[in-house]
Motif scaffolding. Structure first.
Motif, short mmCIF file in Angstrom:
data_model
loop_
_atom_site.label_atom_id
_atom_site.label_comp_id
_atom_site.label_asym_id
_atom_site.label_seq_id
_atom_site.Cartn_x
_atom_site.Cartn_y
_atom_site.Cartn_z
N HIS A 154 4.90 13.02 41.71
CA HIS A 154 4.26 11.72 41.43
C HIS A 154 3.48 11.74 40.13
CE1 HIS A 154 4.19 10.71 46.03
NE2 HIS A 154 5.41 10.90 45.57
N SER B 30 6.27 6.51 48.86
CA SER B 30 5.37 6.58 47.71
C SER B 30 5.82 5.70 46.56
CB SER B 30 5.22 8.04 47.26
OG SER B 30 4.76 8.80 48.36
N LEU B 31 7.11 5.76 46.23
CA LEU B 31 7.55 4.87 45.16
C LEU B 31 7.62 3.43 45.66
CD1 LEU B 31 8.21 4.75 42.23
CD2 LEU B 31 10.60 4.92 42.79
N LYS C 287 13.78 1.65 45.05
CA LYS C 287 13.80 1.96 46.49
C LYS C 287 13.51 3.45 46.66
CE LYS C 287 17.47 -1.44 47.19
NZ LYS C 287 18.79 -1.70 47.76
N VAL D 256 13.86 7.42 47.78
CA VAL D 256 15.01 8.33 47.69
C VAL D 256 14.78 9.64 48.46
CG1 VAL D 256 14.29 9.57 45.57
CG2 VAL D 256 16.73 9.26 46.07
N GLY D 257 13.53 9.87 48.90
CA GLY D 257 13.17 11.19 49.41
C GLY D 257 13.97 11.68 50.60
N GLN E 95 6.99 16.11 45.20
CA GLN E 95 7.82 14.97 44.80
C GLN E 95 7.61 14.52 43.36
OE1 GLN E 95 5.99 15.15 47.57
NE2 GLN E 95 7.23 14.64 49.33
N THR F 94 16.28 0.58 41.02
CA THR F 94 15.91 1.15 39.72
C THR F 94 15.46 2.59 39.92
OG1 THR F 94 15.10 -1.03 39.11
CG2 THR F 94 14.34 0.83 37.75
N ASN G 12 12.71 8.15 37.52
CA ASN G 12 12.95 9.41 36.82
C ASN G 12 14.22 10.05 37.42
OD1 ASN G 12 13.04 12.16 36.09
ND2 ASN G 12 10.85 12.13 35.60
N GLY H 187 6.51 20.11 52.66
CA GLY H 187 6.09 19.72 54.01
C GLY H 187 7.26 19.19 54.82
N PHE H 188 8.05 18.30 54.20
CA PHE H 188 9.25 17.74 54.83
C PHE H 188 8.91 17.06 56.15
CE2 PHE H 188 10.27 21.54 52.38
CZ PHE H 188 10.94 20.91 51.34
N GLN I 126 15.44 15.20 44.38
CA GLN I 126 15.22 14.74 45.75
C GLN I 126 16.54 14.68 46.52
OE1 GLN I 126 12.33 13.92 47.49
NE2 GLN I 126 11.43 15.02 45.79
N1 MCN Z 1 11.93 8.28 42.58
C1 MCN Z 1 12.48 7.75 41.43
N2 MCN Z 1 13.24 6.61 41.51
C2 MCN Z 1 13.49 6.02 42.71
C3 MCN Z 1 12.97 6.58 43.90
C4 MCN Z 1 12.16 7.70 43.78
O1 MCN Z 1 12.29 8.30 40.34
N3 MCN Z 1 14.21 4.90 42.78
C5 MCN Z 1 11.05 9.45 42.51
C6 MCN Z 1 9.60 9.04 42.82
O2 MCN Z 1 8.93 8.65 41.68
C7 MCN Z 1 9.04 10.30 43.44
C8 MCN Z 1 10.23 10.91 44.15
O3 MCN Z 1 11.39 10.35 43.55
O4 MCN Z 1 8.57 11.13 42.40
C9 MCN Z 1 10.25 10.64 45.67
O5 MCN Z 1 9.90 9.31 45.87
P1 MCN Z 1 9.99 8.59 47.31
O6 MCN Z 1 11.39 8.34 47.67
O7 MCN Z 1 9.06 7.43 47.24
O8 MCN Z 1 9.44 9.65 48.36
P2 MCN Z 1 7.93 10.15 48.56
O9 MCN Z 1 7.39 10.50 47.24
O10 MCN Z 1 7.19 9.26 49.46
O11 MCN Z 1 8.18 11.54 49.29
C10 MCN Z 1 8.42 11.65 50.67
C11 MCN Z 1 9.79 12.22 50.93
C12 MCN Z 1 9.93 12.69 52.31
S1 MCN Z 1 9.73 11.54 53.51
C13 MCN Z 1 10.18 14.01 52.60
S2 MCN Z 1 10.33 14.53 54.20
C14 MCN Z 1 10.32 14.95 51.55
C15 MCN Z 1 10.68 14.36 50.27
O12 MCN Z 1 10.01 13.27 49.98
N4 MCN Z 1 9.64 16.11 51.55
C16 MCN Z 1 9.64 16.85 50.40
N5 MCN Z 1 10.94 15.19 49.26
C17 MCN Z 1 10.32 16.40 49.22
N6 MCN Z 1 10.35 17.15 48.11
C18 MCN Z 1 9.67 18.32 48.10
N7 MCN Z 1 9.72 19.06 46.96
N8 MCN Z 1 8.95 18.76 49.16
C19 MCN Z 1 8.92 18.07 50.30
O13 MCN Z 1 8.19 18.48 51.32
#
Ligand code: MCN
Length: 784
Positions: free
Chosen positions: A507, A547-548, A736, A738-739, A505, A665, A668, A252-253, A675
């Motif tokens: 989850h 989400s994280l 924190k 990372v997406g 992502q 931290t 995964n 979706g991004f 990401q």
């Molecule tokens: N994670 C982790 N350790 C961290 C941070 C994150 O292991 N310190 C892992 C989380 O457990 C999660 C993933 O990384 O599985 C992403 O976590 P997070 O940063 O919380 O982001 P969200 O899950 O809320 O995802 C949203 C973010 C956004 S804003 C966009 S835009 C985006 C992105 O994620 N769009 C994506 N990554 C994407 N990845 C895919 N495949 N497709 C999209 O549309």
């Protein structure tokens, strides 16, 4: 919230549980759904960017084989109880012209829907859409945001008398005074190209009316919960009668963080016709009708002392809204509003955003939303300021880094933790800057055609959207909390229900790791359910790397509640005080008598059978948590790009990309690396390849994958990733988001590198994307 102990899973690269079905073609996507009696929907879209609709003749389409109905705005007028939602009226006087799923009198961008056909098959619907005859009277068009603000510019909405949507300001300190007394100032103007999201799965929706009057909607959406709420509000349906399911969603991004006309139309028509209605976007429609991103022009100014201490920042953003406001369109510039000082201590701060209507596809959230725009202008200008001061750009950065935490920014928010020096140190260790500079010098001395450049970007961002009280204060309609339920079933396996809605992502894997560590079970024993409002009634979905930071924090809290309840049950059954119990790896034992113990699984059975529970305790081992964070999440880091630029053709290629991120931290590392890879690729795409271009009549010239250059792995080097950690004190795992980090950091690093490659020729600026033509022209202009 208390810190959560982690065990054998958090921090390890567990392979993604969700990948098996996806990689073997067994994913369940909306486009593949085949419900009995489904009708297909196709839209008639305006070929003009701005035109009066003088008549619509639907007779031929209605008569076509397989057609069930053809509808215009007038036909559906009474189906809408409200206009399409904009959830972020950023100022009290923001202009928000009514936006309905079909245009009634005027089409205001190329692709604006003017009629909808429902037929027995997708092909019949599309063919009949071609037979709808619309008479258009073309009107003057404006596509350029700065031109749209000029006196006498064509008006996108003539009733408003202006293309100005809003002006929003954030000021702190004495910015004018700091500029007046500065030893050095720089002022730069930057253009952020319009970007067109290209998720692998285009949008798709199926709406099915249920016999009892309920409604089930399957949508390729990031926001099933928000969509349910807004479908109910817009169509005047009881919210509890609407169930939204986001099955597997192929990316979706940010572009699927919206409530789209097609979703509303499918629901309205399914209700009218009493049968499922389905729509699957074509790639060409994706270019026209799915939201676009960026399209900002920014002036950015820094004031500094002669030693390189930055004293003030002044940022002025003009941002395209497109023709209408979608769900969070006006808020996108605000998502960067607090971070225009970057990872630096800058005491005086001024940020202004001006939203502007143009005859273009509406803009909205696209990966990073607001923060790539901010980071780009800061990091480009840091290099410009370093040139002005005759300083090394990294020394300038180091001199101004935030180095004590928590740090309250002059813009008002507090960065809880970070390690900008550490990230830059690690980056330089990995990069071998001396080696790169030596090679650069050799090529310059030899006068090579292919010159080498290295560029940096050090960044922080606010993600993890966000504390509800702050969102409320900036007029965002919803909150920022998240929900989680953990159920330890009678047999000891675990069900997790999350309000997040992953669409790539991972989850299911990451949440399983966290819960398996907390409850001491195997990661395979945890099942994660999401994306169905009937199963997870509360949630605020997935965007803004929340989400994280929030969803997993809610999960940890639910896990703590499970363990508290379990502890009481064990204490009761073993006839000891709760404080006499120790807990580790899924087992409670009496301190000093380790054999007197119960496992979480045994407790789950005891809670289910309920034969011997403490007085007044509810049966079953289940807990729910709703968590509203106290702060945003503040990742940061340092990235470097090494590029090779062909000075004869202007072709710029990445040779190396090194990223050191600080995301606290890591749950995964495999997922986090993925990401970062995806994020960096999207940042590089902005820097070198992607640009949505309209001609002056508002025709989208980049309306397919041939003209809009989405890079593939072939254009990219293998990224070199590393991390430092400054765990977030406000998160139970110290994690924190990372997406979006890669997207935020990459574009300025790459452009700084391209400029650096050509610095000896006198080039100081190149606009994004740095296409061969732009690079070549910059070289020619510098040589004159
Ligand atoms: N994670 C982790 N350790 C961290 C941070 C994150 O292991 N310190 C892992 C989380 O457990 C999660 C993933 O990384 O599985 C992403 O976590 P997070 O940063 O919380 O982001 P969200 O899950 O809320 O995802 C949203 C973010 C956004 S804003 C966009 S835009 C985006 C992105 O994620 N769009 C994506 N990554 C994407 N990845 C895919 N495949 N497709 C999209 O549309």
């Amino acid at each position: 919230m208390t810190a959560v102990e982690t065990g054998r899973y958090v921090g390890t690269p567990v392979r993604r549980k969700e990948d098996g079905p996806l990689l073997t073609g067994r994913g369940s996507y909306v486009g593949n759904m085949a419900l009995a009696g489904t009708l297909s929907m196709a839209l008639v879209r305006s070929p003009y960017a701005h035109a009066r609709i003088t008549s619509i003749a639907t007779g031929a389409a209605r008569a076509a084989s397989g057609v069930v109905g053809v509808y215009t705005a007038a036909d559906l007028h009474d189906d809408w109880k409200a206009a399409m939602p904009c959830a972020w009226p950023v100022t009290e006087d923001m202009r928000n012209p009514p936006h309905y799923p079909l245009a009634a009198d005027e089409a205001r961008y190329q692709g604006d829907g003017v009629a909808v056909v429902v037929a027995e098959s997708p092909a019949a619907a599309r063919d009949a859409a071609e037979l709808v005859e619309v008479d258009y009277e073309p009107l003057p068009v404006v596509v350029d945001i700065e031109a749209a603000l000029q006196e006498g510019a064509p008006l996108v909405h003539s009733g408003l008398g202006t293309n100005h949507c809003y002006t929003w300001k954030l000021d702190a300190g004495d910015v004018d005074g700091a500029f007046a007394s500065a030893d050095a100032t720089v002022s730069c103007r930057y253009v952020q190209p319009r970007l067109i999201p290209n998720a692998i799965e285009p949008r798709a929706v199926v709406a099915r009316p249920e016999p009892n009057g309920d409604l089930t909607v399957w949508s390729a959406t990031q926001i099933p919960h928000i969509l349910r709420l807004l479908l109910a509000a817009t169509l005047g349906i009881n919210e509890s009668k609407v169930r939204v399911i986001a099955p597997d969603v192929g990316g979706g991004f940010g572009s699927k963080l919206d409530v789209y006309a097609e979703e509303l139309l499918a629901v309205a028509l399914a209700r009218r016709l009493g049968t499922p209605v389905k729509w699957v976007e074509e790639r060409s429609e994706n270019y026209l009708a799915t939201i676009h991103g960026r399209d900002f022009v920014t002036t950015y100014e820094l004031a500094a002392t002669s030693e390189g201490r930055i004293t003030a920042v002044r940022a002025h953003v003009t941002a395209a809204m497109g023709a209408y406001l979608q769900l969070v369109t006006p808020g996108i510039p605000l998502l960067g509003a607090w971070v225009y000082a970057g990872p630096y201590v800058i005491p005086n701060y001024s940020f202004t955003a001006v939203g502007v209507f143009t005859n273009t596809t509406p803009t909205d959230a696209y990966r990073g939303a607001g923060r790539p725009e901010a980071t780009y202008v800061i990091e480009r200008t840091m290099d410009a300021l370093a040139r002005r001061l005759g300083m090394d750009p990294l020394e300038l950065r180091r001199k101004n880094f935030i180095s004590e935490f928590p740090h309250t920014l002059s813009s008002g928010l507090t960065v809880d933790s970070g390690d900008f020096h550490g990230a830059l140190d690690r980056l330089l260790e990995r990069l071998d800057l001396d080696g790169v500079r030596a090679e650069q010098a050799r090529r310059r001395d030899r006068g090579d055609v292919r010159q080498l450049g290295v560029g940096f970007s050090t960044y922080t961002e606010m993600c993890g959207l966000a504390p509800s009280r702050i969102l409320g204060a900036i007029r965002y309609a919803a909150g920022g909390w998240e929900s989680a339920t953990i159920r330890v079933l009678a047999t000891g396996t675990v069900q997790v229900i999350t309000g997040t809605s992953p669409h790539g992502q991972g989850h299911e894997t990451a949440w399983s790791q966290i819960v398996a560590d907390q409850l001491g079970c195997d990661v395979s024993e945890v099942e994660v359910l999401h994306g169905d409002t009937a199963i997870s009634p509360y949630g605020l979905d997935t965007y803004g790397s929340r989400s994280l930071p929030i969803g997993a924090a809610a999960l940890c809290l639910a896990g703590e509640r499970i363990l508290e309840k379990a502890r009481e049950i064990v204490a009761h059954q073993l006839e000891v005080a709760v404080d006499d119990l120790g807990y580790a790896d899924g087992r409670f034992s009496v301190k000093g008598s380790p054999d007197r113990a119960m496992t979480v699984k045994e407790v789950a059975w005891a809670a289910f059978s309920a034969h011997n529970l403490p007085d007044g305790m509810d049966p079953v081992l289940e807990a729910t948590a709703m968590l509203d964070p106290e702060n945003f999440s503040w990742p940061g880091g340092a990235h470097a790009a090494v590029v090779e630029v062909d000075t004869e053709t202007g072709d710029a290629r990445l040779v190396r990309y090194v990223a050191v991120d600080e995301i606290g931290t890591v749950v995964n590392p495999l997922i986090a690396d993925g990401q970062v890879h995806g994020g960096i690729t999207q940042g590089i795409a902005t820097a070198l390849y992607e640009e949505g271009v309209y001609d002056e009549d508002g025709n989208l010239l980049t309306s397919n994958l041939v003209t809009y250059l989405v890079p593939s792995a072939a254009e990219l080097p293998s990224f070199e990733l590393d991390r430092v950690a400054a765990p977030s004190p406000g998160h139970p795992l110290g994690a924190k988001g990372v997406g979006e980090t890669g997207t935020i950091a990459a574009a300025p690093a790459v452009i700084n590198a391209v400029v650096d490659a050509l610095a000896h020729l006198g080039v100081t600026d190149i606009q994004m994307p740095a296409t061969p033509e732009r690079v070549w022209r910059a070289i020619q202009e510098a040589e004159q």
